[in-house]
Design an enzyme around this catalytic site. Structure first.
Site, mmCIF file in Angstrom:
data_model
loop_
_atom_site.group_PDB
_atom_site.id
_atom_site.type_symbol
_atom_site.label_atom_id
_atom_site.label_comp_id
_atom_site.label_asym_id
_atom_site.label_seq_id
_atom_site.Cartn_x
_atom_site.Cartn_y
_atom_site.Cartn_z
ATOM 1 N N LYS A 137 145.894 -40.408 48.969
ATOM 2 C CA LYS A 137 146.206 -40.108 47.571
ATOM 3 C C LYS A 137 147.452 -39.231 47.419
ATOM 4 O O LYS A 137 148.135 -39.301 46.404
ATOM 5 C CB LYS A 137 145.011 -39.426 46.902
ATOM 6 N N GLU A 221 144.628 -30.950 41.449
ATOM 7 C CA GLU A 221 145.333 -31.422 40.253
ATOM 8 C C GLU A 221 144.883 -30.598 39.065
ATOM 9 O O GLU A 221 143.753 -30.118 39.025
ATOM 10 C CB GLU A 221 144.943 -32.884 39.962
ATOM 11 N N HIS A 256 132.025 -39.536 37.697
ATOM 12 C CA HIS A 256 133.352 -40.076 38.036
ATOM 13 C C HIS A 256 133.293 -41.506 38.561
ATOM 14 O O HIS A 256 134.236 -41.989 39.172
ATOM 15 C CB HIS A 256 134.076 -39.192 39.054
ATOM 16 N N ARG A 313 143.475 -53.225 46.507
ATOM 17 C CA ARG A 313 142.449 -54.247 46.777
ATOM 18 C C ARG A 313 141.979 -54.822 45.451
ATOM 19 O O ARG A 313 142.378 -54.361 44.399
ATOM 20 C CB ARG A 313 141.264 -53.587 47.490
HETATM 21 P P1 ADP Z 1 138.145 -42.154 43.069
HETATM 22 O O1 ADP Z 1 139.165 -42.642 44.024
HETATM 23 O O2 ADP Z 1 137.031 -41.422 43.728
HETATM 24 O O3 ADP Z 1 137.678 -43.212 42.104
HETATM 25 P P2 ADP Z 1 139.995 -41.104 41.060
HETATM 26 O O4 ADP Z 1 141.130 -40.261 41.422
HETATM 27 O O5 ADP Z 1 140.280 -42.531 40.719
HETATM 28 O O6 ADP Z 1 138.874 -41.028 42.193
HETATM 29 O O7 ADP Z 1 139.234 -40.446 39.817
HETATM 30 C C1 ADP Z 1 138.012 -40.956 39.328
HETATM 31 C C2 ADP Z 1 137.705 -40.336 37.982
HETATM 32 O O8 ADP Z 1 137.645 -38.911 38.073
HETATM 33 C C3 ADP Z 1 138.733 -40.592 36.911
HETATM 34 O O9 ADP Z 1 138.559 -41.836 36.300
HETATM 35 C C4 ADP Z 1 138.494 -39.429 35.954
HETATM 36 O O10 ADP Z 1 137.372 -39.659 35.157
HETATM 37 C C5 ADP Z 1 138.188 -38.312 36.905
HETATM 38 N N1 ADP Z 1 139.439 -37.585 37.226
HETATM 39 C C6 ADP Z 1 140.198 -37.742 38.326
HETATM 40 N N2 ADP Z 1 141.270 -36.912 38.295
HETATM 41 C C7 ADP Z 1 141.193 -36.220 37.151
HETATM 42 C C8 ADP Z 1 142.020 -35.213 36.513
HETATM 43 N N3 ADP Z 1 143.118 -34.735 37.089
HETATM 44 N N4 ADP Z 1 141.624 -34.748 35.300
HETATM 45 C C9 ADP Z 1 140.506 -35.221 34.705
HETATM 46 N N5 ADP Z 1 139.693 -36.138 35.236
HETATM 47 C C10 ADP Z 1 140.021 -36.653 36.458
#
Ligand code: ADP
Length: 474
Positions: A137, A221, A256, A313
């Site tokens: 990431k 973040e 999430h 993917r």
């Molecule tokens: P994963 O790879 O585990 O799916 P992601 O980075 O795609 O993780 O994040 C999944 C979810 O977590 C997002 O859709 C959101 O709901 C929440 N999320 C991730 N990063 C943030 C952020 N910086 N601020 C608020 N919510 C976040």
């Protein structure tokens, strides 16, 4: 260290792409997604090959392929599908031309993609280099920065000490979110709102990440309040062309993790939508992305959007994009792997249009009354909802099938396609009400509560929706 120079090598290959037909595809996966790929193969006149673990011997998916081979004898259930050497051996012994990784398992492992290619087999996905860079990431964030795509403010690299974590929070303010650099599936994340929680939260998140992903590296973040999760579906070919297939809204999440997904994103400002689509394509072109992929963004209440990650993917929710665009993503993946270009597939941006509104929900064998605990056992009764605009992508459930505790609890994806959000909701709820599943508990009552919720139907939900509405669980 994280030099991205090699990407230039994968870019701009121009007309050098060679076309080589694929005659057989092995799916290194199980259940619903394995069947989805077998179906695409059959329609293309391609032989489909399944692998299955000992624990999956009685599962229907293996019968949906032209051939099926046992893998991972004596291994624990999940390990069977992670055994790269054996999967490649089975592919070679049976003259397989290409391997599709599905989602989960080995789908985001660049060592797998590389091993497949080294064995002279085609990998139906992006190049191993892109898989590797997007799976990390932090590297993906850096690629976004390089290509001018907005990201959430965050640490430029992995953070390993509590002091570094505290320094970031001091500089950028709270709340923040700690994320495992190699995490996925909504795991390895922790939101921190109070200063005094930073230390403990960081330590716990990091040790959880080490246990779950074999690497405790974290990055931090800024936490975006009340975001919507909007993602762009992409297809790229081996000649460097990239198109988008519009966006999906996956804001309805529990812990999430996505629960209900839809396309297009309701009430999204057209300028914001177009900017996200353009940015996703820009990023993909920058990294030399080929095959199917998704660029995920968070959109705040003011319409600012931020890149969060790339999924290199096919995704569980690809179906809603297929419904609104009429484009078969899996067939496209296979044809791109054969060396066909997007123009040859009539997939130029001007020809990709969207029609209507699609919603997918994931019916799982989880009991909403028991905090979504997975339920197992023999399915006694299994009747589905059907009718116009309803698509079922199932793991081949049937009366008598046994739901084991070994794998994820996805039973069937139910997708509705209608003219707008409102009618698509009504259709999906109607179809779910027709379901009769006895013997195992499902999350259908919970899904119905979501689909019949006024806020949901109005299309104004963000990622807080489920947490803020505990009545959905009853
Ligand atoms: P994963 O790879 O585990 O799916 P992601 O980075 O795609 O993780 O994040 C999944 C979810 O977590 C997002 O859709 C959101 O709901 C929440 N999320 C991730 N990063 C943030 C952020 N910086 N601020 C608020 N919510 C976040």
């Amino acid at each position: 260290k994280r030099q991205l120079i090699r990407w230039s090598v994968t870019r701009g290959m121009g007309s050098q792409v060679q076309y080589r037909p694929i005659r057989s595809v092995l799916v290194a996966n199980r259940g619903e997604i394995a069947i989805r790929v077998f179906r695409a193969c059959t329609e293309l006149g391609i032989k489909s090959v399944a692998i299955y673990s000992e624990q999956d011997k009685m599962q229907m998916f293996r019968q949906k392929a032209d051939e099926a081979y046992l893998v991972g004898k004596g291994l624990p259930p999940v390990q069977a599908y992670l055994n790269i050497n054996e999967i490649i051996r089975v592919a070679l012994e049976n003259g397989v031309d290409a391997i599709h990784p599905g989602y989960g398992f080995l789908s985001e492992r660049s060592d797998f993609a590389q091993a497949v290619i080294d064995a002279g087999i085609r990998f139906i996905g992006p190049s191993p280099y892109v898989v590797q860079a997007m799976g990390d990431k932090v590297a993906a964030r850096n690629a976004a920065i390089e290509s001018g795509v907005p990201i959430v403010p965050g640490t430029p690299g992995p953070v390993t000490t509590t002091e570094e974590a505290e320094a970031f929070c001091l500089k950028h303010g709270l709340p923040v979110i700690f994320k495992a650099a190699y995490g996925g599936g909504g795991r390895g994340m922790r939101v921190v709102r109070k200063k005094e929680e930073v230390k403990e939260a960081f330590e716990r998140a990091s040790s959880e990440a080490a246990a779950a992903f074999g690497n405790g590296a974290m990055f931090i973040e800024k936490f975006v309040e009340r975001p919507r999760h909007i993602e762009v579906q992409l297809l790229g070919d081996k000649a460097g062309n990239v198109v988008h297939l519009y966006e999906r809204d996956c804001s309805v999440q529990r812990r999430h993790q996505k629960v209900v997904e839809m396309a297009p994103a309701p009430h999204l400002d057209d300028k914001v939508r177009q900017a996200m689509l353009d940015n996703a394509v820009k990023l993909a072109k920058h990294v030399g992305y080929s095959n199917a992929g998704t660029v995920e963004f968070l959109v705040d209440q003011e319409g600012n959007f931020y890149f969060i990650e790339v999924n290199a993917r096919l995704q569980v929710e690809h179906t809603v994009t297929e419904e609104v665009t009429g484009i078969d993503l899996v067939q496209s993946q296979i044809k791109i792997a054969e060396g066909m270009t997007l123009p040859e597939l009539h997939l130029t941006q001007d020809k990709i249009t969207k029609n209507g509104f699609a919603i997918q929900c994931r019916v799982t064998t989880e009991d909403p009354a028991k905090n979504f605990q997975p339920d197992t056992g023999r399915i006694e009764v299994f009747r589905t909802g059907e009718g116009m605009g309803i698509r079922l992508d199932s793991a081949a459930a049937f009366p008598g099938a046994v739901i084991s505790p070994y794998y994820d609890s996805l039973l069937v994806k139910v997708i509705s396609h209608a003219s707008d959000l409102h009618s698509s909701c009504a259709k999906l709820a109607r179809a779910l009400r027709e379901f009769r599943v006895r013997g195992v508990k499902t999350n259908i009552p919970f899904l119905l509560n979501v689909l019949e919720d006024q806020k949901f139907i109005s299309g104004s939900v963000d990622t807080y929706f489920i947490d803020e509405n505990p009545q959905l669980f009853s």
